[in-house]
Design a protein around this motif. Sequence first.
Motif, mmCIF file in Angstrom:
data_model
loop_
_atom_site.group_PDB
_atom_site.id
_atom_site.type_symbol
_atom_site.label_atom_id
_atom_site.label_comp_id
_atom_site.label_asym_id
_atom_site.label_seq_id
_atom_site.Cartn_x
_atom_site.Cartn_y
_atom_site.Cartn_z
ATOM 1 N N ALA A 1 0.838 -1.204 0.000
ATOM 2 C CA ALA A 1 0.000 0.000 0.000
ATOM 3 C C ALA A 1 0.871 1.250 0.000
ATOM 4 N N THR B 1 2.472 1.720 -3.404
ATOM 5 C CA THR B 1 1.472 2.097 -4.394
ATOM 6 C C THR B 1 1.046 3.552 -4.207
ATOM 7 N N LEU B 2 1.089 4.020 -2.974
ATOM 8 C CA LEU B 2 0.688 5.400 -2.694
ATOM 9 C C LEU B 2 1.798 6.403 -2.974
ATOM 10 N N VAL B 3 3.032 6.100 -2.608
ATOM 11 C CA VAL B 3 4.076 7.139 -2.711
ATOM 12 C C VAL B 3 5.261 6.746 -3.572
ATOM 13 N N GLU B 4 5.314 5.502 -4.058
ATOM 14 C CA GLU B 4 6.447 5.008 -4.836
ATOM 15 C C GLU B 4 7.713 4.935 -3.971
ATOM 16 N N THR C 1 1.428 -5.296 -7.096
ATOM 17 C CA THR C 1 1.187 -5.870 -8.425
ATOM 18 C C THR C 1 1.366 -4.872 -9.557
ATOM 19 N N LEU C 2 1.179 -3.597 -9.320
ATOM 20 C CA LEU C 2 1.259 -2.640 -10.427
ATOM 21 C C LEU C 2 2.703 -2.525 -10.907
ATOM 22 N N SER C 3 2.857 -2.190 -12.178
ATOM 23 C CA SER C 3 4.185 -2.211 -12.798
ATOM 24 C C SER C 3 5.208 -1.407 -12.003
ATOM 25 N N PHE C 4 4.797 -0.259 -11.479
ATOM 26 C CA PHE C 4 5.788 0.631 -10.860
ATOM 27 C C PHE C 4 6.173 0.215 -9.442
ATOM 28 N N SER D 1 2.173 -10.778 -4.211
ATOM 29 C CA SER D 1 0.726 -10.833 -4.414
ATOM 30 C C SER D 1 0.054 -9.469 -4.270
ATOM 31 N N TYR D 2 0.638 -8.607 -3.456
ATOM 32 C CA TYR D 2 -0.015 -7.314 -3.191
ATOM 33 C C TYR D 2 0.619 -6.162 -3.959
#
Lengths: 317, 317
Positions: free
Chosen positions: B242, B245-248, B278-281, B275-276
């Motif tokens: 999380a 995904t929020l701040v890179e 998952t997005l490319s970045f 598993s969590y």
Amino acid sequence: MHTDLVAALDIGGTKIAGALVDGDGAILVRAQRPTPAREDGETVMGAVEAVLGELTASPLWTRVHSVGIGSAGPVDASAGTVSPVNVPGWRGFPLVARVRAVTGELPVELIGDGVAITAAEHWQGAARGHDNALCMVVSTGVGGGLVLNGRLHPGPTGNAGHIGHISVDLDGDLCPCGARGCVERIASGPHIARRALDNGWRPGPDGDTTAAAVAAAARAGDPAALAAFDRAAQALAAGIAATATLVEIDIAVIGGGVGKAGDVLFAPLRRHLASYATLSFVQGLTVVPAQMGTDAGLVGAAAAALGRREGAAAAGV
Amino acid sequence: MHTDLVAALDIGGTKIAGALVDGDGAILVRAQRPTPAREDGETVMGAVEAVLGELTASPLWTRVHSVGIGSAGPVDASAGTVSPVNVPGWRGFPLVARVRAVTGELPVELIGDGVAITAAEHWQGAARGHDNALCMVVSTGVGGGLVLNGRLHPGPTGNAGHIGHISVDLDGDLCPCGARGCVERIASGPHIARRALDNGWRPGPDGDTTAAAVAAAARAGDPAALAAFDRAAQALAAGIAATATLVEIDIAVIGGGVGKAGDVLFAPLRRHLASYATLSFVQGLTVVPAQMGTDAGLVGAAAAALGRREGAAAAGV
């Protein structure tokens, strides 16, 4: 010669919009094409070039000093490429280089669409004056972006703020992204509608099963519709609270179709937020509707291009 | 006269440590007192003053240009106050003003203890060279801090990075903070031990029911102990994903007693992270053990004090 304008591109799965924008955010020239989203990558780029062609043909073009692009994600600002989920012809597509081939040596700033919306709300909308903010779009998907320490926080690849794909239910339903219990998997418009139908809500004679129809039913007191919005609000609250607890924001701005549902969304959202945003430093967090309209993507891309120059000026380069 | 040193304070529920630290992070002078955590606020402050008294008595004190404080939270850097959960005599206690009363007009930088650990790992430890990092302490509680764009991100009140109290299970067990399904409520040492016992694990003849004993049992193949660590790893993975995904961020550093469990923790953590995140970045995200030892809090408080001067110099003030 004044170089006081920026060119802005807003690239989505439905339309490709372009504009010349001044330092106050006023749109002076517009161009737009439908996105040929199912065509090959060169055909999609042809639509971008057609939009850019209209902009570069403007007598105002000589005043443009930089280009801002807000694109459906994921994007990779460090590589200058985009891979929009809804544009399969573009995977790792070198959009920055291709735009630069048209616009010459102007600097090009690439950000994700959630980041662009955030730049717009911070510059002209509901997050104005807030140094630490989360802005979200809740519609078919759930996206977002962050302002930290008074500046846009795109992150190294331009994707920061992807709140739709943080898990708030680690054992929850599988999301197309591969994770479980993502905010989007619970709170997007289609999932609100699905939950309402599962709970027994039935559409009216027009057969409209969108989240807007569920919102109308909820306003009329339909318990299944109310429950569907309550659950979406709970997931949004958990995600917003997580964001505030992680980075310290004092405002969350919600736009998009679901964001327009009004009190049907915001009343349960504020109630749930009090349950999840519990630590002292996040208790003052407020949540408000977005203020920017359909030009938010363009205005945000312009803001990013302007901010790039400000950043460079501050760094003395 | 060189003014090349900083004074650092590390204030926890067990001890109050102080040091004079040079620009390379070397500790030149130390002082320490037990925290009289159950006494009234003035008695606790008396222990801080005793530590400061030893530092100001040093002949090196004249070289000190600023003071950094890392304190058990919550803190409020904007107000200069602290309210450590485990020190009930301090609620909104004006620590910055009280320290300044001892140290004169030196600038004082206050941050939370999770932020201090992060500053230390970024300066001298496992996050060195990473411009975007999450550092965590997983022990009796779960805390953390963030480095974004190459700089510490304390947030306006000095509490950013509080990953222990983001919800990854929105319908989960009630946490003492008031929310449900917080990372700490699943992944802290006591909750790992509780879950192992609930699953049927029994301690050895020494009666040790700490997470360290559960880790030893897991290494020996005890299924209930392995399951308890797996669940903690899942919650940590969801929280770390999380955050990314929020701040890179590209690295997560885990310290604290549970962080010392080794592969028993890190193997399932890396599996769940895939598993969590998952997005490319965020797919390139790595997770590693902390490198700093028991001086991390002091070194981090010093880093914050040094960073304050660097920030001021960069801003031309």
